[in-house]
Every structure is written in C-alpha cells, then in structure tokens.
Design an enzyme around this catalytic site. Structure first.
Site, short mmCIF file in Angstrom:
data_model
loop_
_atom_site.label_atom_id
_atom_site.label_comp_id
_atom_site.label_asym_id
_atom_site.label_seq_id
_atom_site.Cartn_x
_atom_site.Cartn_y
_atom_site.Cartn_z
N ASP A 321 0.89 -4.53 -6.36
CA ASP A 321 1.43 -4.14 -5.11
C ASP A 321 1.41 -4.93 -4.06
O ASP A 321 0.66 -5.96 -4.26
CB ASP A 321 0.32 -2.91 -4.97
CG ASP A 321 0.34 -2.50 -3.43
OD1 ASP A 321 1.43 -1.81 -3.27
OD2 ASP A 321 -0.71 -2.48 -2.75
N ASP A 518 -4.22 -1.25 -4.90
CA ASP A 518 -5.43 -0.72 -4.22
C ASP A 518 -5.37 0.56 -3.38
O ASP A 518 -6.31 0.99 -2.93
CB ASP A 518 -5.81 -1.69 -3.09
CG ASP A 518 -4.86 -1.82 -1.95
OD1 ASP A 518 -3.56 -1.29 -2.07
OD2 ASP A 518 -5.16 -2.24 -0.72
N ASP A 522 -0.82 3.74 -5.56
CA ASP A 522 -0.92 3.03 -6.93
C ASP A 522 -1.53 3.65 -8.05
O ASP A 522 -1.39 3.20 -9.12
CB ASP A 522 -1.49 1.66 -6.69
CG ASP A 522 -1.16 0.77 -5.48
OD1 ASP A 522 0.18 0.77 -5.29
OD2 ASP A 522 -1.75 -0.04 -4.62
#
Length: 631
Positions: A321, A518, A522
């Site tokens: 990410d 995080d 996600d």
C-alpha cells in the site's frame, strides 16, 4: 546456567540420572555388579520417567506411536539381556535431548513472558469522590479514570485527560525518543509515563488492548507449527510402526539366516531399534521454528504461525500500500517558489502565522517547513477560514490569501506560476500564497516516501521478488512515489474490493505473494494474499486479518523477516539431511557389527542434541540488512 534448570524438571531428572550412572560405573569396576545393576535401574527409572510418561500418554490419548516408545523399548530390551549400563545410558542421553528440547521451548516462549511483565497487574482508579483506590487491572471498565504516577507503566489502553504527557513507547515502536502526547491522544498499556503524574481514561477492554492482541498472536504462533514440522509429525507414527515391525524381522534374520546367536541377534536388534529411531528427524523443524518466531517477536515482528515465517522467504512478489506504508502518511513541502522582488521573509512570516491556527495536515506541513526561519511572535489580523479553500488575513498593509488555486490565484496571473502545472502533473498538491490578489509564492507538497522505502524495495528486487505499489490515490501521485521508491509496477485509483481482485490475479501469476498495508481499505487485500503483513501503527482491522504484524512500523523489518525465513529454511534442511544421514550410517554400521549399543546411543541421541542446538541458533538476532548483494 540457571535458565537451563529453572522451570525444567526433566533436566534435573536427567542430571540425577547421569550422576547415578557415574556411581554405577564405580561399582562395576569394583566388581559389585548387583549394587551397580540396582543403581543403573534407579538411573533408568529417574531419567526415563518423564519421557516414558509423555510417550504413553501420547499413544493412549492421540492413538499414535512416537519415538519415546522406541527408546523405552530399546532400553528395556538391552536391560533384559543384562546390558544394564547400556540401557541406563540410552535413557540418560535420550532424556538429555528431551530436556534440551524443553529448554529450547522455554527459551523461545520467553518473549511472551517478557511482554506480559510490561503491563502492571494493578491500577490506580480515581473514584467519583476524587479519592484513589488501587484495583486489579483486569477489573477496569471502559470510561474508568486512572492516575499514572511518574516512572510507572500505563496499565491499559486509554485516552490522555491531562494537558500533556511524555511517554516511553519503545516497547511498542522501538523508538528510543519518548513520544509527546496531548489531551485526547491515545496512550498504550505497557508504555511508561516519564513525567509527572497523568490522568487517563480507559478506552478499551483488557481483552482488546494492543498488548492483549500481541500476546494472542505470539501464543498462536507458538501453537501453530510450520508446514515442515507438521509434515514430519504426520510421518512419525508410520515411521515408528515401520521400525517396530522391521526390528523383530531383522532379529530373525540375524538369528536364523546369519547364525549370530540369540544374545547377539537380540542385542543388534536393540541397537537397530535405537539408531533407527527418528528422534533427530522429529526435532529438526519444531525447535528451530519456535526459536525463529521468538527471535522475530523480540524484534517486534509478530508471525501468527510458523508456516507464515517459513513461507515468507519463498514469496515471488510483494505488494505495498502507498499511504502510511511506503510513505510517511502525511504531506511535506518538497518545493517552494517565491516571486522575484518580493520579501521572502515577510511571506514566510505570514504563511506560518496563518497556518499555525489550523490543524489541517497541509497547514502543519507548511508550519513544519518554515517555522525555524519565521518570526514566531508575528500576528496576522482579520483572520478568516474558508473551509475547503483556504485562509485570509491582513499583514504588512496588505490582504493575504493562502490556499487552493481557485481561491488564491487571480485570472490574470503572470507566468510566475507556470511551474505549478509541472508539480501537479507529478501528483503533488500545490498551495498558493497571494498578496493583494497577486501570487507571491507557491509550494509543492507530497506525502513523501519513508527514508528506508527505496532501500527496502531495492533489496527485494535484488532477491528476484517482483515489487508492486497498490493505492487508492490518483495515478500522477502514485507514479511519482513509485518512481522515487523504484517499484516494478504501480496500480492506482484502486477501491478496497479492486485491491483484493488485483491480489488474486497477482497470486495466480506469481504464486506465493505478500501484501503490506495499514488501513481498513487494505484489509480485503491482506486477507486474500498468501501472507498479509500489517504495519503496527495501522488500524485494528488490518492487524486482525493480517498474518504478520510489524509493531515498530519499520520497513527494514521486512528484509529482516525475509532473511530470518531463509535462515530457518537453511537450518531446517541442514537438520533433516544431518538426521537422515546419521540414521543411515548407524544402521549400516550396526549391520556390520561395528558399533555397540552405547556408541549407537551416543551417535543417535547426540545427533538429536545437535539438531536442537542448531535450531537454537535462530534465537540469536542479526541486524536487518538491506544489502542488495545478499542472496
């Protein structure tokens, strides 16, 4: 040495067994054979009780045979034909290897104990009348107010009520610099209050705190073996059954076909029963895996099972990410342009004075960038905040604006802002400053990559691992960040469900993959990846669905985990090859009547001890290396 005997009763019994064998040898050489036999029997019973008990319980409860049964039968068989010392020696060394395995397990679970000791069992509860009462931490409820004295641990996850506090969060973040907190911010149970007494309000139930989650993760990891350990355990029952059938057949071959005589044939059968036992093979994976899991836990890397640690070194692609994972998660000023002929100091003074009244991340970034060069006591009059657009105010006999282009830039603006278009194409946020409707400065802001991000990406690329950045951000910003950190591929404008679909397609293309994220968005991707890795500073849901949690939020831990996984694989393969080789050599040596039972015991159980000790090497930490030359 104390840790070797503490909470390890089998080791105490092993030592007593060894001392009795030494005494028995003295009486043997003095020709007091009856007394020596009794001492050997005592050694046999004391040293073998724990292993025999575990073996019988496992056989009865789980309906499966194990190596403990083979060792007990071999020792009983040797004693039955008068080899009392050999039987006692077999039990002693077998007990020693079992005791070392208990030591290895205790050593590897020490991480849990250390974590548990960080959270105090008692808390200072502030009652409705203002008095303070000491109560058990487990009895606290959400909303309770607590007092935490200077130098003591915060008992449970809470919100700070005091104006400010200085908290040592090194146990969680690994950062040696204390964290400054203000009223309303979260404080974590197990961290330490460094300044004067503070007041906090409990925000989470004791079973839902960060430390409670950490303990559950480590505990689950220790109880979830690696695939290699599971495979070895699965064949143990069949292997032992095969040995139990094979040994009587070989005794018959020795006696009827080779004419060795009954005592010699039975003796060779007992040696075969000993050396063919898969003790070392069984101990090849489990102690090594437990040691590696504890090693990673001390580093703040929590694997939820041995299989995830074992497989991490085999990934062929790793997906990141962007925001908060590869980047800092907050914008910083990367470029600043001031119009020629304007007073740059005056512009900075106005910008900092106006922006410090706002809590917006962009405002904080501008204040951080220029606070050292601004005049801190400077004040802007007639301040106005047009939400979503910008700020305005009066200073230096002029009207100032700071904000977006449609707010601060006049239609007839000069060529001064031409570079702003380049910044926008690079995906950067542009903030304009105007004086009397004329732009005098503009700034480019970007959620900048973390310092270690590029080195970490380069490391995985050097290991042949494909790197991808997956983000919901716009393509321009994503490409800019992707180019800075050097990922192989960038996928932007992704919604949470789209991230999960991309993960599935990448898994089909590359096989074993890892996803690092995080945020809540996600979570679907983390759950669908072969190995989901959550950053410790992320959301609870990301941590819950992930297979690995990086508590220190340090990307270098990914390289450390990858290296540790490969160390685990290397040591496990070493152990398996060594164990099988020793078994084969000892079996062949027995067929040629080269070895005696004591030598067979030493060779076989010695190999078990060596593979356990080799596995314990994984308890030793090593520095996380981002050296791209490493393979």
């Amino acid at each position: 040495m104390n840790t070797l005997f503490k909470d390890n009763k089998p080791m105490v019994a092993t030592v007593i067994s060894g001392l009795l064998i030494t005494i028995g040898l003295f009486f043997t050489f003095a020709d007091y054979h009856t007394i020596a036999a009794l001492i050997y029997i005592s050694s046999f019973i004391i040293g073998g009780f724990h292993q025999a008990k575990e073996g019988l319980q496992d056989t009865i409860q789980n309906k499966k045979l194990n190596v403990d049964i083979l060792m007990v039968l071999a020792a009983l068989g040797a004693s039955a034909i008068g080899y009392w010392m050999e039987g006692a020696l077999l039990i002693f060394i077998f007990s020693l290897s079992g005791s070392l395995e208990v030591y290895a397990t205790n050593k590897s679970t020490k991480a849990i104990t250390e974590l548990m000791n960080l959270t105090p069992e008692r808390a200072m509860l502030i009652q409705s009348d203002g008095s303070i009462k000491e109560v058990p931490t487990a009895s606290l409820s959400i909303g309770d107010k607590l007092m935490v004295a200077k130098g003591t641990s915060i008992p449970i996850d809470s919100v700070l009520l005091s104006a400010n506090g200085l908290i040592d969060e090194s146990a969680i973040s690994g950062e040696s610099i204390p964290s400054e907190k203000i009223a309303g911010e979260e404080v974590i149970g197990g961290t330490i209050n460094l300044e004067e007494a503070i007041t906090i309000q409990v925000s989470k139930d004791s079973s839902d705190t960060l430390f409670a989650k950490i303990l559950r993760m480590v505990d689950e990891a220790h109880s979830t073996p690696s695939k290699t350990a599971t495979m070895i355990e699965a064949i143990e029952n069949k292997y032992v059954l095969t040995v139990l059938v094979f040994v009587p057949l070989m005794i018959a071959v020795f006696y009827f076909m080779l004419n060795w005589g009954w005592n010699e044939s039975f003796y060779r059968g007992m040696v075969l029963l000993t050396v063919a036992s898969p003790c070392a093979l069984v101990a090849s994976a489990a102690p090594a895996t437990l040691s590696a899991i504890s090693n990673s836990a001390r580093k703040g890397i929590l694997f939820k099972g041995g299989s995830y640690l074992e497989n991490f070194g085999q990934i062929r692609a790793i997906i990141f990410d962007k925001t908060g994972t590869l980047t800092e998660g907050k914008p910083v000023v990367t470029e600043s342009y001031f119009k020629s002929g304007e007073d740059e100091q005056a512009i900075i003074n106005v910008c900092v004075a106006m922006e410090k009244t706002s809590t917006h991340p962009i405002a904080r970034a501008i204040v951080t960038a220029f606070s050292e060069t601004s005049h801190h006591n400077f004040v802007v009059d007639n301040m106005k905040d047009l939400t979503g657009h910008g700020l305005s105010g009066s200073a230096y006999d002029s009207v100032w604006k700071i904000g977006k282009e449609d707010y601060a830039v006049a239609e007839n603006e000069s060529d001064f802002i031409n570079n702003a278009e380049i910044l926008q194409k690079e995906g950067k946020t542009v903030i304009y400053v105007s004086k009397d409707d004329q732009v005098v400065a503009y700034f480019g802001l970007l959620d900048a990559p973390k310092d270690e991000a590029k080195k970490m990406v380069d490391y995985f690329k050097s290991q042949g691992v494909h790197t991808v950045m997956l983000t919901g951000d716009n393509a321009a910003t994503a490409v800019t960040v992707g180019n800075i950190v050097g990922v192989d591929d960038v996928k932007a404008n992704c919604l949470p469900d789209e991230k999960a679909e991309i993960i599935k397609s990448l898994e089909i293309e590359y096989g074993s993959i890892a996803m690092v994220g995080d945020g809540i968005n996600d979570a679907p991707a983390l759950a669908n990846a072969s190995i989901g890795i959550a950053m410790g500073a992320g959301t609870d849901i990301a941590m819950d669905v992930a297979d690995v949690v990086l508590m220190k939020n340090d990307l270098a831990q990914l390289a450390y985990s990858y290296q540790l996984s490969n160390r685990l694989k290397k040591i496990t393969i070493q152990n398996i090859i060594f164990a099988i080789s020793v078994i084969l050599i000892l079996i062949v040596s027995n067929l040629f009547q080269v070895i005696t039972l004591p030598l067979g015991v030493v060779g076989h159980e010695g190999s078990t001890i060596l593979v356990i000790l080799n596995g314990l090497r994984l308890l030793k930490s090593s520095s996380a290396s981002l050296d791209t030359k490493e393979k």
